[in-house]
Design a protein around this motif. Structure first.
Motif, short mmCIF file in Angstrom:
data_model
loop_
_atom_site.label_atom_id
_atom_site.label_comp_id
_atom_site.label_asym_id
_atom_site.label_seq_id
_atom_site.Cartn_x
_atom_site.Cartn_y
_atom_site.Cartn_z
N CYS A 1 55.55 12.50 19.44
CA CYS A 1 57.00 12.50 19.40
C CYS A 1 57.47 13.41 18.28
N ASP A 2 58.64 13.93 18.44
CA ASP A 2 59.26 14.68 17.38
C ASP A 2 60.74 14.34 17.34
N ALA A 3 61.31 14.49 16.18
CA ALA A 3 62.72 14.17 16.02
C ALA A 3 63.30 15.00 14.90
N GLU A 4 64.55 15.35 15.05
CA GLU A 4 65.28 15.97 13.96
C GLU A 4 66.03 14.87 13.23
N LEU A 5 65.68 14.68 11.99
CA LEU A 5 66.22 13.60 11.19
C LEU A 5 66.96 14.11 9.97
N THR A 6 67.99 13.41 9.61
CA THR A 6 68.60 13.58 8.31
C THR A 6 68.12 12.42 7.46
N ALA A 7 67.32 12.74 6.46
CA ALA A 7 66.66 11.70 5.70
C ALA A 7 66.71 12.01 4.21
N ARG A 8 66.57 10.97 3.44
CA ARG A 8 66.62 11.08 1.99
C ARG A 8 65.28 11.54 1.43
N TYR A 9 65.33 12.56 0.61
CA TYR A 9 64.15 13.03 -0.10
C TYR A 9 64.04 12.31 -1.44
N GLY A 10 62.94 12.58 -2.13
CA GLY A 10 62.71 11.97 -3.42
C GLY A 10 63.71 12.37 -4.48
N ASP A 11 64.36 13.52 -4.28
CA ASP A 11 65.36 13.95 -5.24
C ASP A 11 66.70 13.24 -5.05
N GLY A 12 66.77 12.37 -4.07
CA GLY A 12 67.98 11.60 -3.82
C GLY A 12 68.95 12.25 -2.87
N HIS A 13 68.68 13.47 -2.44
CA HIS A 13 69.55 14.17 -1.51
C HIS A 13 69.03 14.03 -0.08
N TYR A 14 69.93 14.23 0.85
CA TYR A 14 69.60 14.16 2.27
C TYR A 14 69.43 15.55 2.84
N TYR A 15 68.40 15.70 3.65
CA TYR A 15 68.11 16.97 4.29
C TYR A 15 67.83 16.74 5.76
N THR A 16 68.15 17.73 6.55
CA THR A 16 67.92 17.67 7.97
C THR A 16 66.78 18.62 8.33
N ARG A 17 65.79 18.09 9.01
CA ARG A 17 64.64 18.87 9.41
C ARG A 17 63.91 18.15 10.53
N GLY A 18 62.97 18.84 11.12
CA GLY A 18 62.17 18.26 12.17
C GLY A 18 60.96 17.54 11.64
N TYR A 19 60.57 16.48 12.33
CA TYR A 19 59.38 15.71 12.01
C TYR A 19 58.55 15.54 13.26
N TRP A 20 57.25 15.47 13.06
CA TRP A 20 56.31 15.24 14.15
C TRP A 20 55.41 14.07 13.83
N GLY A 21 55.12 13.27 14.83
CA GLY A 21 54.12 12.24 14.69
C GLY A 21 52.74 12.82 14.94
N LYS A 22 51.73 12.02 14.68
CA LYS A 22 50.35 12.47 14.84
C LYS A 22 49.85 12.38 16.27
N GLY A 23 50.53 11.63 17.10
CA GLY A 23 50.17 11.54 18.50
C GLY A 23 49.43 10.27 18.85
N THR A 24 49.49 9.92 20.11
CA THR A 24 48.76 8.78 20.65
C THR A 24 48.17 9.18 22.00
N LEU A 25 46.94 8.78 22.22
CA LEU A 25 46.22 9.20 23.42
C LEU A 25 46.53 8.29 24.60
N VAL A 26 46.89 8.92 25.70
CA VAL A 26 47.09 8.23 26.97
C VAL A 26 46.04 8.72 27.95
N THR A 27 45.26 7.80 28.47
CA THR A 27 44.23 8.14 29.44
C THR A 27 44.48 7.36 30.72
N VAL A 28 44.61 8.08 31.81
CA VAL A 28 44.88 7.48 33.11
C VAL A 28 43.66 7.69 34.00
N SER A 29 43.05 6.62 34.40
CA SER A 29 41.85 6.69 35.23
C SER A 29 42.22 6.71 36.71
N THR A 30 41.30 7.23 37.51
CA THR A 30 41.52 7.30 38.95
C THR A 30 41.25 5.97 39.61
#
Length: 124
Positions: free
Chosen positions: A95-124
């Motif tokens: 998944c990915d999302a564009e978030l406005t989030a608080r950084y350690g400096d106390g300010h909010y920034y808008t940027r993209g974030y990505w998750g590490k992923g999850t495996l989906v396996t579909v068998s026949t």
């Protein structure tokens, strides 16, 4: 800063269903959009579905009518409901999302974030 963590992947037989979740953590003031991508071995990463702040959703033709993307802003969580899964759906889903989030400096920034992923396996 924020992070995205996916869950819900696993092994399922063709015709089965899974629901993936993407939880955004951190101090988040706005989620502008969320999307799901997937990448199978030997293939390029491709867009599966996206949902924008307006509520507009976009799906790849291969999943239309089977997958549903949604989000719950009160929980900072996005979902991908996958029904009637097919073997060709097998991939790592991220998944990915564009978030406005608080950084350690106390300010909010808008940027993209990505998750590490999850495996989906579909068998026949």
């Amino acid at each position: 800063q924020a992070q995205l963590v996916e869950s819900g992947g696993g092994l399922v037989q063709a015709g089965g269903s899974l629901r993936l979740a993407c939880v955004a953590s951190g101090t988040i003031s706005r989620i502008n959009h969320m999307a799901w991508h997937r990448q199978a071995p030997g293939k390029r990463r491709e867009l599966v579905a996206s949902i924008h702040s307006s509520g507009l959703t976009v799906y790849d033709d291969s999943v239309k009518g089977r997958f549903t993307i949604s989000r719950d802003n009160t929980k900072n969580t996005g979902y991908l409901q996958m029904n009637n899964l097919k073997p060709e759906d097998t991939a790592v889903y991220s998944c990915d999302a564009e978030l406005t989030a608080r950084y350690g400096d106390g300010h909010y920034y808008t940027r993209g974030y990505w998750g590490k992923g999850t495996l989906v396996t579909v068998s026949t």
